[in-house]
Design an enzyme around this catalytic site. Structure first.
Site, short mmCIF file in Angstrom:
data_model
loop_
_atom_site.label_atom_id
_atom_site.label_comp_id
_atom_site.label_asym_id
_atom_site.label_seq_id
_atom_site.Cartn_x
_atom_site.Cartn_y
_atom_site.Cartn_z
N LYS A 8 -22.33 1.19 0.24
CA LYS A 8 -21.51 0.11 -0.30
C LYS A 8 -22.40 -0.93 -0.99
CE LYS A 8 -22.66 -3.17 2.91
NZ LYS A 8 -23.40 -4.42 2.61
N ASP A 131 -20.14 -4.42 9.96
CA ASP A 131 -19.93 -3.76 8.66
C ASP A 131 -19.15 -2.46 8.78
OD1 ASP A 131 -21.05 -5.58 6.99
OD2 ASP A 131 -22.90 -4.49 6.63
#
Length: 272
Positions: A8, A131
């Site tokens: 990401k 996360d």
């Protein structure tokens, strides 16, 4: 089961302040790209995690911690072997470890018919890292709170990403970077809200729309980040930072020696 575990980028990352537990509250736009690790999970006589192209002790591997947590929380007696082929650089701000952890939870859920829905997997993953929840949704998302609040957004309209990972040896990097954050670095989430509106209108996203609270902090404290960001600005006319560092990225289709990646709409993908 084989799973692609995607990296990401943080298109925006703002810190709103600290909560009553002295934890940093964030808001940001997270985006998956077509850089991925390959995770293979199989039943075994004992639990093990083999990172095939990196030398990391099993006990320190987030995937091993994930495996132990899931087995303990759900009273699973079976054992598993997890093989990880890393393409996402370690400690790079690209979320590789968190993505791998999400892939492990997702894979075990499918293999063992655990019938966990996304909210169940998010609840379990919060015990491992802030996360991780994002990767169960993947694509383009608004992430807030401590990382547990995820809102799926429209697919993004954007040029390709040029990535430049700076390999700095920083012990406990994320904790150190958050330790450098001062009250003056807090914001109200305006930059994230603005980018969110652009995405939801399906307008093209431009580099001027990016923001990461850690970018100026990293440039101020690490000479190599400052130097490389200047070089990327000179080449592409834009540069930003992912996560707490230290991967720099620029948006451009201009030719360079840096590898280019495109946005993808998933955080995990089952291969077999």
């Amino acid at each position: 089961m084989k799973i692609k575990s995607f990296a990401k980028l943080n298109l925006t990352l703002e810190i709103l302040g600290k909560n009553s537990s002295n934890m940093h509250e964030i808001t940001g736009i997270f985006q998956n790209i077509d850089l991925y690790d390959e995770i293979e999970i199989s039943e075994s006589s004992l639990d093990s995690v083999d990172m095939l192209n990196h030398d990391i002790s099993q006990e320190d591997n987030l995937v091993f911690k994930t495996l132990k947590l899931i087995k303990n929380e759900l009273s699973i007696k079976d054992s598993f072997k997890v093989k990880i082929y890393k393409n996402i650089p370690l400690s790079s701000g690209l979320g590789g470890g968190s993505s791998n952890a999400a892939a492990t939870i997702y894979g075990l859920n499918e293999m063992m018919d655990l019938n966990l829905d996304i909210s169940d997997m998010v609840f379990l993953s919060k015990k491992l890292g802030s996360d991780i929840p994002f990767f169960f949704f993947g694509g383009t998302c608004h992430v807030s709170g401590l990382g547990e609040n995820i809102e799926k957004l429209n697919n993004i309209f954007i040029d390709k990403f040029n990535l430049n990972t700076i390999n700095l040896k920083i012990n406990d990097k994320t904790r150190k970077m958050y330790g450098l954050v001062e009250d003056k670095n807090f914001s109200k989430g305006d930059k994230t809200n603005y980018l969110k509106k652009i995405i939801m209108k399906s307008n093209k996203v431009l580099p001027v729309d990016f923001y990461n609270v850690f970018f100026d902090i990293a440039k101020l404290n690490f000479k190599e980040v400052n130097k490389k960001s200047f070089e990327m600005e000179s080449l592409f006319n834009n540069c930003s930072l992912s996560g707490a560092g230290m991967t720099l990225f620029s948006i451009s289709n201009k030719h360079s020696n840096l590898k280019k990646y495109k946005a993808v709409n998933t955080g995990l993908e089952v291969v077999t």
